[in-house]
Design a protein around this motif. Structure first.
Motif, PDB file in Angstrom:
ATOM      1  N   SER A   1      33.236  54.781  39.684  1.00  0.00           N
ATOM      2  CA  SER A   1      32.832  53.258  39.834  1.00  0.00           C
ATOM      3  C   SER A   1      31.219  53.253  40.156  1.00  0.00           C
ATOM      4  O   SER A   1      30.685  53.856  40.855  1.00  0.00           O
ATOM      5  CB  SER A   1      33.370  52.766  40.871  1.00  0.00           C
ATOM      6  OG  SER A   1      32.822  51.526  41.489  1.00  0.00           O
ATOM      7  N   THR A   2      30.499  52.387  39.184  1.00  0.00           N
ATOM      8  CA  THR A   2      29.247  52.427  39.505  1.00  0.00           C
ATOM      9  C   THR A   2      28.791  51.701  40.618  1.00  0.00           C
ATOM     10  O   THR A   2      27.863  51.981  41.354  1.00  0.00           O
ATOM     11  CB  THR A   2      28.601  51.466  38.204  1.00  0.00           C
ATOM     12  OG1 THR A   2      29.184  50.538  38.121  1.00  0.00           O
ATOM     13  CG2 THR A   2      28.599  52.509  36.821  1.00  0.00           C
TER      14      THR A   2
ATOM     15  N   GLN B   1      34.664  53.900  32.894  1.00  0.00           N
ATOM     16  CA  GLN B   1      34.964  54.055  34.568  1.00  0.00           C
ATOM     17  C   GLN B   1      36.344  54.632  34.750  1.00  0.00           C
ATOM     18  O   GLN B   1      37.192  53.864  34.107  1.00  0.00           O
ATOM     19  CB  GLN B   1      34.680  52.947  35.224  1.00  0.00           C
ATOM     20  CG  GLN B   1      33.272  52.332  35.540  1.00  0.00           C
ATOM     21  CD  GLN B   1      32.952  51.114  36.246  1.00  0.00           C
ATOM     22  OE1 GLN B   1      32.180  51.250  37.286  1.00  0.00           O
ATOM     23  NE2 GLN B   1      33.830  50.001  35.916  1.00  0.00           N
TER      24      GLN B   1
ATOM     25  N   ARG C   1      36.634  48.866  39.879  1.00  0.00           N
ATOM     26  CA  ARG C   1      37.076  47.817  40.950  1.00  0.00           C
ATOM     27  C   ARG C   1      36.787  46.270  40.736  1.00  0.00           C
ATOM     28  O   ARG C   1      35.509  46.077  40.336  1.00  0.00           O
ATOM     29  CB  ARG C   1      36.800  48.172  42.278  1.00  0.00           C
ATOM     30  CG  ARG C   1      37.396  49.614  42.800  1.00  0.00           C
ATOM     31  CD  ARG C   1      37.014  49.825  43.875  1.00  0.00           C
ATOM     32  NE  ARG C   1      35.518  50.317  44.194  1.00  0.00           N
ATOM     33  CZ  ARG C   1      34.683  49.533  45.004  1.00  0.00           C
ATOM     34  NH1 ARG C   1      34.944  48.341  45.477  1.00  0.00           N
ATOM     35  NH2 ARG C   1      33.410  50.072  45.206  1.00  0.00           N
ATOM     36  N   GLY C   2      37.796  45.541  40.991  1.00  0.00           N
ATOM     37  CA  GLY C   2      37.500  44.211  41.111  1.00  0.00           C
ATOM     38  C   GLY C   2      37.344  43.858  42.595  1.00  0.00           C
ATOM     39  O   GLY C   2      37.297  44.617  43.435  1.00  0.00           O
ATOM     40  N   ARG C   3      37.377  42.340  43.141  1.00  0.00           N
ATOM     41  CA  ARG C   3      37.566  42.243  44.451  1.00  0.00           C
ATOM     42  C   ARG C   3      38.977  42.588  45.000  1.00  0.00           C
ATOM     43  O   ARG C   3      39.945  42.845  44.249  1.00  0.00           O
ATOM     44  CB  ARG C   3      37.340  40.631  44.529  1.00  0.00           C
ATOM     45  CG  ARG C   3      36.194  40.018  43.976  1.00  0.00           C
ATOM     46  CD  ARG C   3      35.967  38.545  44.094  1.00  0.00           C
ATOM     47  NE  ARG C   3      36.705  37.847  43.253  1.00  0.00           N
ATOM     48  CZ  ARG C   3      37.395  36.826  43.316  1.00  0.00           C
ATOM     49  NH1 ARG C   3      37.068  35.994  44.472  1.00  0.00           N
ATOM     50  NH2 ARG C   3      38.102  36.042  42.346  1.00  0.00           N
TER      51      ARG C   3
ATOM     52  N   ARG D   1      41.180  45.261  43.561  1.00  0.00           N
ATOM     53  CA  ARG D   1      41.736  44.940  42.207  1.00  0.00           C
ATOM     54  C   ARG D   1      41.198  45.872  41.174  1.00  0.00           C
ATOM     55  O   ARG D   1      39.728  46.326  41.324  1.00  0.00           O
ATOM     56  CB  ARG D   1      41.877  43.459  41.686  1.00  0.00           C
ATOM     57  CG  ARG D   1      43.033  42.884  42.655  1.00  0.00           C
ATOM     58  CD  ARG D   1      42.725  41.377  42.095  1.00  0.00           C
ATOM     59  NE  ARG D   1      41.717  40.485  42.266  1.00  0.00           N
ATOM     60  CZ  ARG D   1      41.807  39.175  42.579  1.00  0.00           C
ATOM     61  NH1 ARG D   1      43.034  38.560  42.878  1.00  0.00           N
ATOM     62  NH2 ARG D   1      40.743  38.623  42.753  1.00  0.00           N
ATOM     63  N   GLU D   2      41.988  46.129  40.120  1.00  0.00           N
ATOM     64  CA  GLU D   2      41.560  47.124  38.974  1.00  0.00           C
ATOM     65  C   GLU D   2      40.488  46.403  38.112  1.00  0.00           C
ATOM     66  O   GLU D   2      40.983  45.007  37.674  1.00  0.00           O
ATOM     67  CB  GLU D   2      42.626  47.583  38.343  1.00  0.00           C
ATOM     68  CG  GLU D   2      42.121  48.815  37.235  1.00  0.00           C
ATOM     69  CD  GLU D   2      43.024  49.224  36.207  1.00  0.00           C
ATOM     70  OE1 GLU D   2      43.035  49.980  35.481  1.00  0.00           O
ATOM     71  OE2 GLU D   2      44.283  48.546  36.230  1.00  0.00           O
TER      72      GLU D   2
ATOM     73  N   VAL E   1      39.586  46.964  34.428  1.00  0.00           N
ATOM     74  CA  VAL E   1      40.069  47.889  33.201  1.00  0.00           C
ATOM     75  C   VAL E   1      38.631  48.353  32.447  1.00  0.00           C
ATOM     76  O   VAL E   1      37.942  47.490  32.080  1.00  0.00           O
ATOM     77  CB  VAL E   1      40.783  47.467  32.281  1.00  0.00           C
ATOM     78  CG1 VAL E   1      41.378  48.366  31.210  1.00  0.00           C
ATOM     79  CG2 VAL E   1      42.320  46.976  33.125  1.00  0.00           C
TER      80      VAL E   1
ATOM     81  N   LYS F   1      38.714  36.390  29.636  1.00  0.00           N
ATOM     82  CA  LYS F   1      37.441  36.796  30.587  1.00  0.00           C
ATOM     83  C   LYS F   1      36.942  37.868  29.940  1.00  0.00           C
ATOM     84  O   LYS F   1      37.148  38.876  29.463  1.00  0.00           O
ATOM     85  CB  LYS F   1      38.384  37.171  31.858  1.00  0.00           C
ATOM     86  CG  LYS F   1      37.245  37.714  32.938  1.00  0.00           C
ATOM     87  CD  LYS F   1      38.168  37.799  34.121  1.00  0.00           C
ATOM     88  CE  LYS F   1      37.096  38.584  35.342  1.00  0.00           C
ATOM     89  NZ  LYS F   1      37.683  38.487  36.488  1.00  0.00           N
TER      90      LYS F   1
ATOM     91  N   GLY G   1      33.051  40.158  34.751  1.00  0.00           N
ATOM     92  CA  GLY G   1      33.320  39.961  36.051  1.00  0.00           C
ATOM     93  C   GLY G   1      32.406  40.603  36.866  1.00  0.00           C
ATOM     94  O   GLY G   1      31.666  41.460  36.532  1.00  0.00           O
TER      95      GLY G   1
ATOM     96  N   ASN H   1      33.115  43.144  28.853  1.00  0.00           N
ATOM     97  CA  ASN H   1      34.153  43.896  28.024  1.00  0.00           C
ATOM     98  C   ASN H   1      33.146  43.723  26.286  1.00  0.00           C
ATOM     99  O   ASN H   1      32.645  42.501  25.941  1.00  0.00           O
ATOM    100  CB  ASN H   1      35.329  42.765  27.366  1.00  0.00           C
ATOM    101  CG  ASN H   1      36.083  43.346  28.769  1.00  0.00           C
ATOM    102  OD1 ASN H   1      36.292  44.216  29.596  1.00  0.00           O
ATOM    103  ND2 ASN H   1      36.653  41.925  29.285  1.00  0.00           N
TER     104      ASN H   1
END
Ligand code: BT5
Length: 328
Positions: free
Chosen positions: A91-92, A115, A119-121, A124-125, A127, A192, A195, A217
């Protein structure tokens, strides 16, 4: 900027035309041998560079993966001072947090071509296959944590400006999502696109560092993630490095405005790009329980979402928003 990035910038700037090795050496104040060594290193990194006697060097193609040199060569804003990263990482944001803790300056940029643990908030993943742009930045605004509460929106707005500069139609979904819009002036959201994840270390009245991670993306060549939209959907063939550079310049612009004037003027632009404005929404806690429902009426100076819930105005500071009349 490193010499290698300067060499790359010259090749990219020539847009396929030849760059004379001798002229470039003179311009950079290095020997021709040094220029040819930089060309060799760039080739090892995946750049295809042809050398023609008496004409010079042509950049034939760039690697698909996002590499720090390429971003450094394309980015314009002087806020960005240090570029790190490689083809793949977990993860950067984790890498950037390590650098921030060890004192890396504001304007440090971490990039990755893929990656394995994006990670999201709330863990969460995100992708993160190859073909996307994954980057994290270190900011050190001279303000309190409370004053910086609108920063996720500022960064999201910067990402939107950057992606618009490439030709994408973007919409903002409070607080930190960038969606692909169907066209100019349309609030139809196609998926989306990007993020933003902010992490911070602070004392009670002073931010020490903020790491903002951005995933975009770009290409769907390796397959589509459900619900996702891609830069490729509207602007085919954009290199991840060009996307990262555009996004960085957009963020630098918005961050500069935020630091000097606060969120006031940016809030207006944020609202004008919002796909939620005037719509009926439900806001859920990140664990899924409903926090509030109502019609969206903009954002306030702290970046909170304003909802007309029927019996008065509510200001919501965190949560996930769903439109009550659609699936977004
Ligand atoms: C976000 O979280 O949208 C923040 C994503 C930040 C990712 C960047 S990449 C560089 C840096 N390093 C990291 O490790 N992270 C940052 P959130 O609002 O919680 O949204 C996560 C949700 O988006 C997931 O639960 C999925 O539903 C959806 N999702 C996951 N991957 C996606 C993708 N590639 N495209 C679109 N939607 C995705």
């Amino acid at each position: 900027m490193s010499r290698r990035s300067q060499v790359l910038r010259a090749l990219i700037g020539a847009e396929g035309a030849a760059v004379c090795g001798e002229d470039l050496a003179a311009e950079l104040g290095v020997t021709r041998v040094a220029v040819s060594k930089h060309m060799a290193t760039l080739r090892e990194l995946g750049y295809v560079i042809e050398a023609t006697p008496h004409t010079g060097y042509h950049l034939v193609s760039s690697p698909e993966l996002l590499l720090p040199d390429a971003v450094e060569a394309l980015v314009r804003d002087p806020l960005w001072v240090r570029f790190e990263g490689g083809p793949s990482t977990v993860s950067t944001n984790d890498d950037a947090k390590r650098l921030a803790r060890s004192g890396a300056p504001e304007g440090t940029v971490l990039v990755a071509g893929a990656q394995t643990g994006g990670r999201g908030r709330l863990g969460r993943e995100w992708v993160s296959p190859s073909g996307g742009a994954y980057l994290s930045i270190i900011l050190r605004p001279n303000m309190s944590p409370a004053q910086s509460s609108a920063l996720p929106l500022v960064v999201a707005l910067g990402v939107a400006r950057g992606l618009e500069s490439l030709g994408c139609h973007t919409l903002l979904k409070w607080p930190n999502d960038i969606w692909l819009g169907a066209g100019p002036g349309s609030t139809d959201a196609l998926g989306k696109l990007s993020g933003v994840l902010l992490e911070m270390q602070s004392e009670i009245d002073r931010v020490e560092w903020i790491v903002a991670g951005i995933g975009v993306n770009v290409s769907f060549a390796t397959g589509r993630t459900p619900g996702a939209a891609y830069v490729d959907d509207q602007v085919p063939g954009c290199a991840p490095a060009a996307v990262a550079a555009a996004v960085l310049d957009g963020i630098a612009e918005c961050f500069g405005q935020f630091v000097s004037d606060g969120f006031g003027t940016l809030a207006e632009e944020y609202v004008s790009r919002s796909m939620l404005e005037g719509r009926e929404v439900t806001v859920r806690e990140l664990d899924g329980t409903v926090r509030a429902s109502g019609r969206v009426q903009g954002v306030d100076a702290d970046g909170r979402l304003l909802l007309d819930g029927g019996s008065g105005m509510l200001a919501v500071s965190t949560g996930d928003v769903t439109l009550r009349d659609a699936g977004a």
